[in-house]
Design a protein around this motif. Structure first.
Motif, PDB file in Angstrom:
ATOM      1  N   LYS A  22       0.826  -1.208   0.000  1.00 33.02           N
ATOM      2  CA  LYS A  22       0.000   0.000   0.000  1.00 33.02           C
ATOM      3  C   LYS A  22       0.861   1.260   0.000  1.00 33.02           C
ATOM      4  O   LYS A  22       0.553   2.242  -0.689  1.00 33.02           O
ATOM      5  CB  LYS A  22      -0.937   0.000   1.214  1.00 33.02           C
ATOM      6  N   ASP A  65      -0.790   4.608  -1.101  1.00 33.38           N
ATOM      7  CA  ASP A  65      -1.901   4.595  -0.148  1.00 33.38           C
ATOM      8  C   ASP A  65      -1.325   4.712   1.269  1.00 33.38           C
ATOM      9  O   ASP A  65      -1.235   3.742   2.017  1.00 33.38           O
ATOM     10  CB  ASP A  65      -2.698   3.296  -0.301  1.00 33.38           C
ATOM     11  N   GLU A 103      -2.493   6.238   3.984  1.00 32.38           N
ATOM     12  CA  GLU A 103      -3.463   5.997   5.051  1.00 32.38           C
ATOM     13  C   GLU A 103      -3.669   4.505   5.291  1.00 32.38           C
ATOM     14  O   GLU A 103      -3.697   4.044   6.436  1.00 32.38           O
ATOM     15  CB  GLU A 103      -4.792   6.657   4.700  1.00 32.38           C
ATOM     16  N   GLY A 104      -3.807   3.742   4.209  1.00 29.43           N
ATOM     17  CA  GLY A 104      -3.990   2.302   4.349  1.00 29.43           C
ATOM     18  C   GLY A 104      -2.770   1.629   4.937  1.00 29.43           C
ATOM     19  O   GLY A 104      -2.878   0.708   5.764  1.00 29.43           O
TER      20      GLY A 104
END
Length: 270
Positions: free
Chosen positions: A173, A178, A180-181
């Motif tokens: 991620k 990503d 945040e993920g």
């Protein structure tokens, strides 16, 4: 279940203190627990230089368990006095990593659910809410400490594999942008720092790269068989400086750097 130790905590303390009076040098741990490393100078049946498993009797005022709970349901008082489950470096180390070692009888919460149709003695590994995870049945009326160590180690390995998968997913991620993920997954691994300090440290490093501040995580104990045996020999001889416990905080005797186990090791400084 036919066994009923109504004064289980008192019985446990009488047995253990009568075997090794040096344990009275310091306390802590709650619930009548006794543990740590025993050295020479004891006057009872315990071997010198062994790790005494801190089997606790949970009291109503004790805080909820975290991680996993290993319940030992003994069948007789004689078993409680002589069982091999009383001495184990592996179990002692896991007891310092959110695996609560609890002595149980039919007054223990969820006892019927934990024991089921098994005949005592039996050991049950469970979640803090009393859900059984795995169970060790007796062989000819006895529980073997080596079998119990393997049962616990197998469950820990399965959980560690799950954390490895989370770390892998988090890296993917992060590489895909990503943040945040990735942070969410890394923080889930970090949350397991008590049982899995090495994995938590890996997660902490990655979180720092993503701009997230993380507090220091204590070093993990040494579980490797060869290194563990060497540490045991050095501790028994008194030649391992890190085996000398300090009172930090008061009423907690902790072995730092190499391993962190519950009270009570020999020669606690008060």
């Amino acid at each position: 279940m036919s066994v009923n130790f109504r004064n289980l905590a008192a019985i446990l303390m009488i047995i253990l203190f009568s075997v090794s009076p040096v344990w009275a040098t310091c306390g802590g741990g709650g619930g009548g627990g006794v543990g740590g490393m025993s050295g020479g100078g004891g006057s009872g049946a315990m071997n010198p230089g062994v790790y005494i498993v801190p089997w606790n009797v949970r009291a109503p005022k004790d805080p909820p368990a975290m991680g996993l709970v290993l319940y030992w349901f003994p069948a007789t008082l004689n078993e409680l006095q002589k069982s091999s489950l009383r001495e184990s470096r592996v179990l002692s180390l896991y007891a310092g990593q959110c695996v609560s070692m609890e002595l149980a009888d039919n007054h223990t919460a969820n006892a019927a659910k934990l024991v089921g149709e098994s005949k005592l003695p039996v050991a049950v590994l469970a979640t803090p809410d009393g859900t059984p995870v795995s169970k060790l049945e007796n062989t000819n009326g006895k529980l073997k400490v080596g079998d119990l160590e393997k049962l616990l180690q197998n469950e820990v390995k399965q959980r560690e594999t799950s954390l490895d998968a989370s770390l892998k997913d988090a890296r993917s991620k992060a590489a895909a942008g990503d943040r945040e993920g990735a942070v969410k997954l890394y923080q889930s691994v970090l949350g397991e720092k008590c049982m899995f300090p090495r994995k938590a440290k890996d997660a902490a490093k990655e979180l720092k790269k993503l701009g997230v501040d993380v507090a220091r995580i204590p070093d993990a104990p040494v579980f490797q068989t060869r290194q563990s045996a060497q540490l045991n020999r050095r501790c028994a001889r008194g030649s391992e400086p890190n085996c000398v416990p300090n009172m930090l905080p008061p009423k907690d005797c902790i072995l730092w750097h190499i391993e962190w186990i519950p009270p009570i090791p020999l020669r606690c400084a008060i």
